[in-house]
Enzyme design. Structure first.
Site: not given
Ligand code: GRF
Length: 204
Positions: A61, A88, A103-105, A137, A141
């Site tokens: 890794r 990660i 990041n978006t979660h 970080d 998440d």
């Molecule tokens: C998003 O909902 C993101 O929050 C999550 O995975 C999804 C990715 O979707 N971690 P995409 O590949 O941008 O369509």
């Protein structure tokens, strides 16, 4: 930018940049741990350089992660945007871009961390979930939160239907957060991130 999946958030970001002269940044490279990721095709269609570094092609890794860092640095990346990137990253990775990995979660953190956030929220029976855009970080998440948006869970929802509604909101809020980072409009005080007031009405 790093993706593992279909790349709809990448597409939303590209569209936001294309329609906004004052965005303050551009996508210089898109990388993935999955050579077949749909996000790479989206990037190619937009004329953006791509790379794929599959974990299995490296002895371990840390070596894999060093290869990803090298690719991003070679492209001159100043802000690392993770959108559906299913690996990660370590402290060594983050040290290259302090407070500049976002990041978006698909949940309202700190609830439902991890790779199955939408399913876990449904299984738990919550009536409201949503999305969180946060700096990354060393914990999963967990980093400072830039913005969140609540999405109601409907009685007949399954994982796909709920995730699609969350994504529709992500596609607006995530580019807005990336824009604020590009324009240096985010101030951190401890864990608390101060963002432009306009962020509160981005999704509506
Ligand atoms: C998003 O909902 C993101 O929050 C999550 O995975 C999804 C990715 O979707 N971690 P995409 O590949 O941008 O369509």
């Amino acid at each position: 930018m790093l993706v593992s999946g279909s790349g709809t958030n990448l597409q939303a970001l590209l569209d936001a940049i294309a329609s906004d002269d004052a965005f303050g940044g551009e996508v210089v490279v898109v990388g993935s741990d999955r050579p077949a990721a749909g996000g790479l095709d989206r990037a190619r269609s937009a004329g953006i350089p791509v790379f794929a570094e599959a974990l299995g092609e490296h002895p371990d890794r840390p070596t894999w992660e060093k290869a990803v860092v090298a690719q991003l640095e070679a492209a001159g990346v100043e802000l690392v945007v993770l959108a559906g990137f299913m690996k990660i990253v370590s402290g060594d990775f983050l040290a290259h871009w302090p407070q500049r990995v976002v990041n978006t979660h698909p949940s309202l953190l700190p609830a439902f961390r991890g790779a199955h956030a939408v399913r876990d929220a449904l299984d738990h029976g919550v009536k409201v979930t949503g999305l969180t855009v946060h700096l990354v970080d060393e914990q999963v998440d967990h980093g400072p939160i830039l913005a969140q948006h609540a999405v109601p869970v409907l009685p007949d929802d399954d994982e796909d239907a709920l995730h699609e509604r969350i994504k529709a909101c992500e596609h607006r809020l995530f580019p807005a957060c990336v824009r604020a980072l590009c324009r240096d409009e985010v101030a951190l005080v401890g864990r608390r991130a101060h963002v432009p007031a306009s962020m509160a009405t981005v999704v509506g």
